[in-house]
Design a protein around this motif. Structure first.
Motif, PDB file in Angstrom:
ATOM      1  N   ASP A 226      50.690  37.152  39.697  1.00  0.00           N
ATOM      2  CA  ASP A 226      49.496  37.168  40.553  1.00  0.00           C
ATOM      3  C   ASP A 226      48.558  36.098  40.017  1.00  0.00           C
ATOM      4  O   ASP A 226      48.123  36.163  38.860  1.00  0.00           O
ATOM      5  CB  ASP A 226      48.857  38.562  40.493  1.00  0.00           C
ATOM      6  N   GLN A 262      53.905  45.037  53.675  1.00  0.00           N
ATOM      7  CA  GLN A 262      53.039  43.867  53.796  1.00  0.00           C
ATOM      8  C   GLN A 262      53.124  43.255  55.191  1.00  0.00           C
ATOM      9  O   GLN A 262      52.113  42.894  55.794  1.00  0.00           O
ATOM     10  CB  GLN A 262      53.416  42.821  52.735  1.00  0.00           C
ATOM     11  N   GLY A 300      43.851  45.048  50.454  1.00  0.00           N
ATOM     12  CA  GLY A 300      43.386  43.675  50.316  1.00  0.00           C
ATOM     13  C   GLY A 300      41.882  43.563  50.266  1.00  0.00           C
ATOM     14  O   GLY A 300      41.157  44.564  50.255  1.00  0.00           O
ATOM     15  N   THR A 328      43.046  39.017  51.849  1.00  0.00           N
ATOM     16  CA  THR A 328      44.369  39.099  51.235  1.00  0.00           C
ATOM     17  C   THR A 328      45.078  40.339  51.770  1.00  0.00           C
ATOM     18  O   THR A 328      44.442  41.329  52.122  1.00  0.00           O
ATOM     19  CB  THR A 328      44.279  39.214  49.702  1.00  0.00           C
ATOM     20  N   GLU A 330      48.004  42.673  50.258  1.00  0.00           N
ATOM     21  CA  GLU A 330      48.728  42.802  48.997  1.00  0.00           C
ATOM     22  C   GLU A 330      49.127  44.239  48.646  1.00  0.00           C
ATOM     23  O   GLU A 330      48.724  44.756  47.608  1.00  0.00           O
ATOM     24  CB  GLU A 330      47.907  42.211  47.859  1.00  0.00           C
ATOM     25  N   ARG A 342      54.541  43.831  43.796  1.00  0.00           N
ATOM     26  CA  ARG A 342      53.413  43.513  44.692  1.00  0.00           C
ATOM     27  C   ARG A 342      53.720  42.188  45.366  1.00  0.00           C
ATOM     28  O   ARG A 342      54.267  41.274  44.743  1.00  0.00           O
ATOM     29  CB  ARG A 342      52.088  43.442  43.930  1.00  0.00           C
ATOM     30  N   GLU A 344      51.689  39.366  47.951  1.00  0.00           N
ATOM     31  CA  GLU A 344      50.345  39.068  48.473  1.00  0.00           C
ATOM     32  C   GLU A 344      50.273  37.694  49.108  1.00  0.00           C
ATOM     33  O   GLU A 344      50.803  36.717  48.584  1.00  0.00           O
ATOM     34  CB  GLU A 344      49.333  39.137  47.320  1.00  0.00           C
TER      35      GLU A 344
END
Length: 367
Positions: A226, A262, A300, A328, A330, A342, A344
């Motif tokens: 990230d 997502q 997000g 975002t 995520e 995760r 994103e």
């Protein structure tokens, strides 16, 4: 940047909210309104009844030259004391209405002690009142200049993933990978990272904000990456999860479920949708796969001058999305002591839906 337009709109909002002026201490808000990027400042914005003094920036002598170079639309006052105190003294001396007026303050940016000090300086010539988040609300929808800057920041930030892919190998420490990414970012022109790079491998991948550590990457397991950069003042954010060694069927299913969540959340992004609706789209997928309890954060957040801005995509959030917002998406799933995933992307709300700005290659990468 249209600093004059931003200040003008804010001044109009002051009267609508019963405020004679607004004393701004949150530095990103100061930056947004007049362009100043120093570390000590207070911006006093006055309503339309005082046309000749729309805004005054108070800072100290360290920033005399910088303020002259950066500030647009505001008078500059160099003070020998706290900028907030200097602003309060100016108000106490220059209250032309000869009666108490209301000064809005940012409650989350001023300590209780500072509020008491400001009240003592004003001596009843003005009343302090916690103001609504007027500047933060304005910052949610980006203008054309901001959109261009965020696009460039996202582009640069996303390019760092190829460094991570090259460096992630069994036995390499997490900080070695993060350092290589951050060095590349600086060489490419980034002012810095949006936040300390998260690089969490093996069982540490279950730590949501697992900053890069001295832990060595194991021979088998997920690695959550990230990362983001600051470019021309604006932030980017991206997460990709890779797997070292051949993933088990269970690991593959976990990854695919998070990816499905997502994609469902991205599909829900459109003007008029609420932040909670987007969050709910991701959670329904994870709930269906009995993974909801392992999704422990919001779906997000907004980003721009700060890495975390409004709106927040979470349960109960009623903020409606508008064209020009950057958020975002995520979702993740984190099984303590075992692993985490995760994924994103940065998404811009458009008049007809949304645009995913980060590159969309999201099939599980096996290293």
């Amino acid at each position: 940047m249209d600093h004059a337009g931003r200040l003008s709109r804010l001044r109009s909002a002051l009267g609508e909210n019963g405020l004679g002026s607004l004393l701004i201490a949150h530095l990103p808000n100061v930056h947004y309104l007049c362009g100043f990027t120093g570390s000590a400042a207070a911006l006093l914005v006055i309503d339309r009844s005082s046309i000749d003094r729309a805004a005054i920036l108070f800072t100290d002598g360290r920033y005399r030259a910088q303020a002259k170079e950066e500030v647009n639309g505001a008078k500059i006052v160099i003070a020998r004391k706290s900028p907030l105190v200097a602003a309060a003294e100016w108000l106490a001396t220059n209250n032309e209405r000869r009666k108490s007026t209301t000064v809005g303050i940012e409650p989350e940016s001023i300590t209780a002690g500072m509020r008491d000090r400001l009240a003592a300086v004003l001596k009843g010539r003005a009343r302090l009142r916690s103001a609504p988040p007027l500047v933060e609300c304005a910052r949610m929808v980006k203008d054309a200049a901001e959109i261009l800057r965020i696009r460039r920041a996202v582009e640069l930030g996303a390019s760092l993933f190829h460094i991570a892919r090259k460096k992630i190998r069994p036995g390499v420490t997490e900080v070695e990978v993060a350092a290589a990414m951050e060095y590349e970012a600086r060489c490419a022109g980034a002012e810095g990272m949006s936040f300390p790079t998260i690089l969490a491998s093996g069982t540490r991948s279950a730590i949501v904000h697992g900053r890069a550590s001295g832990a060595r990457i194991p021979r088998r397991g997920f690695v959550v990456c990230d990362f983001g950069v600051i470019l021309a003042g604006y932030c980017s954010d991206r997460t990709r999860t890779v797997h070292v060694g051949r993933p088990s069927g269970e690991a593959q299913r976990l990854y695919e479920t998070v990816l499905e969540a997502q994609q469902a959340a991205i599909a829900a992004v459109r003007p008029g949708a609420t932040a909670a609706e987007v969050d709910g789209a991701a959670r329904r997928v994870l709930r269906k796969r009995k993974l909801a309890r392992y999704f422990t954060h919001s779906t997000g957040h907004g980003l721009g001058l700060e890495i975390h801005e409004a709106p927040r995509l979470a349960e109960g959030q009623t903020q409606k999305l508008e064209p020009g917002m950057f958020i975002t998406i995520e979702p993740g799933a984190y099984v303590p002591g075992k692993w985490g995933v995760r994924i994103e992307d940065v998404v811009m709300v458009t008049p007809s839906g949304c645009e995913v700005l980060t590159p969309t290659d999201k099939e599980l990468i096996v290293i």
